[in-house]
Enzyme design. Structure first.
Site, short mmCIF file in Angstrom:
data_model
loop_
_atom_site.label_atom_id
_atom_site.label_comp_id
_atom_site.label_asym_id
_atom_site.label_seq_id
_atom_site.Cartn_x
_atom_site.Cartn_y
_atom_site.Cartn_z
N ASN A 37 0.82 -1.22 0.00
CA ASN A 37 0.00 0.00 0.00
C ASN A 37 0.85 1.27 0.00
O ASN A 37 0.36 2.36 0.25
CB ASN A 37 -0.95 0.01 1.19
CG ASN A 37 -0.22 0.03 2.53
OD1 ASN A 37 1.01 0.00 2.57
ND2 ASN A 37 -0.98 0.07 3.62
N ASP A 38 2.17 1.12 -0.25
CA ASP A 38 3.14 2.22 -0.38
C ASP A 38 3.58 2.79 0.96
O ASP A 38 4.29 3.79 1.00
CB ASP A 38 2.60 3.34 -1.28
CG ASP A 38 3.73 4.15 -1.92
OD1 ASP A 38 4.75 3.54 -2.28
OD2 ASP A 38 3.60 5.38 -2.04
N HIS A 130 18.77 27.62 5.51
CA HIS A 130 18.54 28.69 4.53
C HIS A 130 18.46 30.06 5.18
O HIS A 130 18.88 31.06 4.58
CB HIS A 130 17.24 28.40 3.76
CG HIS A 130 16.91 29.43 2.73
ND1 HIS A 130 17.69 29.64 1.60
CD2 HIS A 130 15.89 30.32 2.65
CE1 HIS A 130 17.16 30.61 0.88
NE2 HIS A 130 16.08 31.04 1.48
N ASP A 169 21.97 37.24 -3.65
CA ASP A 169 20.95 38.15 -3.14
C ASP A 169 21.44 38.81 -1.86
O ASP A 169 22.43 38.39 -1.26
CB ASP A 169 19.62 37.41 -2.90
CG ASP A 169 19.78 36.20 -1.99
OD1 ASP A 169 20.19 36.38 -0.83
OD2 ASP A 169 19.52 35.08 -2.45
N LYS A 192 17.88 40.63 -5.99
CA LYS A 192 17.09 39.57 -6.61
C LYS A 192 15.62 39.67 -6.26
O LYS A 192 15.25 39.97 -5.13
CB LYS A 192 17.63 38.20 -6.16
CG LYS A 192 16.91 37.01 -6.79
CD LYS A 192 17.58 35.70 -6.41
CE LYS A 192 17.27 35.26 -5.00
NZ LYS A 192 17.83 33.93 -4.69
N ARG A 194 12.33 37.04 -6.72
CA ARG A 194 11.92 35.71 -7.16
C ARG A 194 10.51 35.77 -7.76
O ARG A 194 9.56 36.19 -7.11
CB ARG A 194 11.96 34.72 -6.00
CG ARG A 194 11.59 33.29 -6.41
CD ARG A 194 11.92 32.29 -5.32
NE ARG A 194 13.36 32.15 -5.12
CZ ARG A 194 14.15 31.41 -5.88
NH1 ARG A 194 13.65 30.74 -6.90
NH2 ARG A 194 15.44 31.34 -5.63
N ASP A 218 26.50 30.58 -2.60
CA ASP A 218 25.09 30.41 -2.25
C ASP A 218 24.97 29.26 -1.27
O ASP A 218 25.88 28.43 -1.16
CB ASP A 218 24.25 30.14 -3.50
CG ASP A 218 22.80 30.60 -3.34
OD1 ASP A 218 22.42 31.02 -2.22
OD2 ASP A 218 22.05 30.56 -4.33
#
Length: 326
Positions: A37-38, A130, A169, A192, A194, A218
């Site tokens: 069933n995954d 991030h 950025d 920047k 987005r 980055d």
């Protein structure tokens, strides 16, 4: 002292093996099976009772399966009476979902942090989130490593004359400045906007790049859209060539094709927080962060500070200012 037991998810087992080799402990066996069933099921193949368990599982594509596997590993360790469970996530995929910048939008970073804690993790060890606020999404201790020292080491023996560090950025400019200080270089940044996940517009370069070579820094490269846009603008502003450096080189979609074919790029440098691209890419250089994670795990286990890992790397760990009150 309690024994260290290390397990790996299926997302990046080779990194787990390198960490264990540097740490001097075996990588304990585990298995992940999929039902018809995954649904997934995880079984840990070593004793966890009253041991310090470290689960190495970067959240990489297929990201949802990587996340679910980590949650099940945490649950299995908790059910096996582990004394302390540390989720070691060299890459935390949902860190970009860190703010409410549109109406009725989800904040996946906070949700995933809550899920990891609810599953039973006592501590998180990660690298290059991030944004700094993601650290605060967790209600358990977080040790947040940086790779800029490893990346800077790659360039130390290079000819850095007429070179400038460039951030794609302004939000990443602080980290780019720290990186530039390590190499004794000036810094510049792109302005920047987005438009979509894989489409950005950079309309201005803040700083002098004319006639210079660039090191573009980055935190993560996925589709490469931001980097390509930045390189085009750097060329417009007189930059001659660029090396690209990042911590998390995901290189999804057509990223390798786009970056490999760009005439401005001299080399691409990343770390092994995520698996490398399946296709051959001569310009790609991969630096290992296994030693950093092994050192951090050893110090966490011994109850020692890991702040010395930032000495000479992160200026925020400079000697403290005089106390206001004694």
């Amino acid at each position: 002292m309690r024994e260290i037991v290390v397990f790996s998810g299926s997302s990046h087992r080779s990194l787990a093996e390198r960490i264990c080799s540097a740490l001097g402990v075996p990588l304990s066996p585990s298995s992940t099976t999929r039902f018809s069933n995954d649904c997934l099921q995880v079984q840990l193949g070593a004793n966890c009772r009253q041991r310090d368990v470290y689960l190495i599982a970067p959240l990489v594509p297929p990201t949802q399966e990587s996340l679910m596997e980590l949650l099940l590993m945490i649950d299995a360790a908790k059910g096996a009476s582990a004394a302390q469970i540390t989720a070691v996530m060299p890459h935390f995929a949902y860190a970009r979902s860190d703010k409410k910048d549109a109406s009725r939008i989800s904040m996946g970073g906070r949700l995933v942090a809550d899920m990891i804690v609810a599953a039973g993790a006592h501590r998180v060890l990660t690298m290059t989130l991030h944004a700094p606020q993601v650290h605060g999404f967790f209600s358990v201790p977080v040790d947040h490593l940086t790779a800029i020292g490893v990346l800077a080491d790659h360039f130390r023996d290079s000819d850095l004359s007429d070179t400038v560090v460039v951030s794609p950025d302004l939000g990443n400019a602080k980290t780019a400045t720290q990186f530039a200080r390590l190499l004794g270089l000036p810094v510049a940044a792109g302005s920047k906007m987005r438009k979509a996940d894989d489409r950005v517009v950079i309309d201005m370069i803040v700083g002098d790049v004319a006639g210079k070579r660039a090191i573009v820094l980055d935190d993560e490269i996925a589709t490469g859209g931001s980097i390509i846009e930045l390189l085009d603008r750097l060329k417009d502003f007189g930059c001659t060539e660029a090396a690209v450096a990042c911590t998390h080189g995901l290189f999804t979609g057509r990223a390798v094709e786009r970056l490999e074919g760009h005439p401005m790029i001299s080399q691409v440098v990343t770390t092994d927080t995520v698996p490398p691209p399946a296709t051959a890419w001569p310009a790609l250089k991969v630096r290992s962060v296994a030693g950093l994670f092994a050192e951090a795990i050893g110090r966490i286990h011994a109850g020692e500070s890991i702040s010395s890992l930032f000495d000479g790397v992160d200026p925020t760990h400079a000697p403290p200012q005089p106390a206001l009150f004694s």
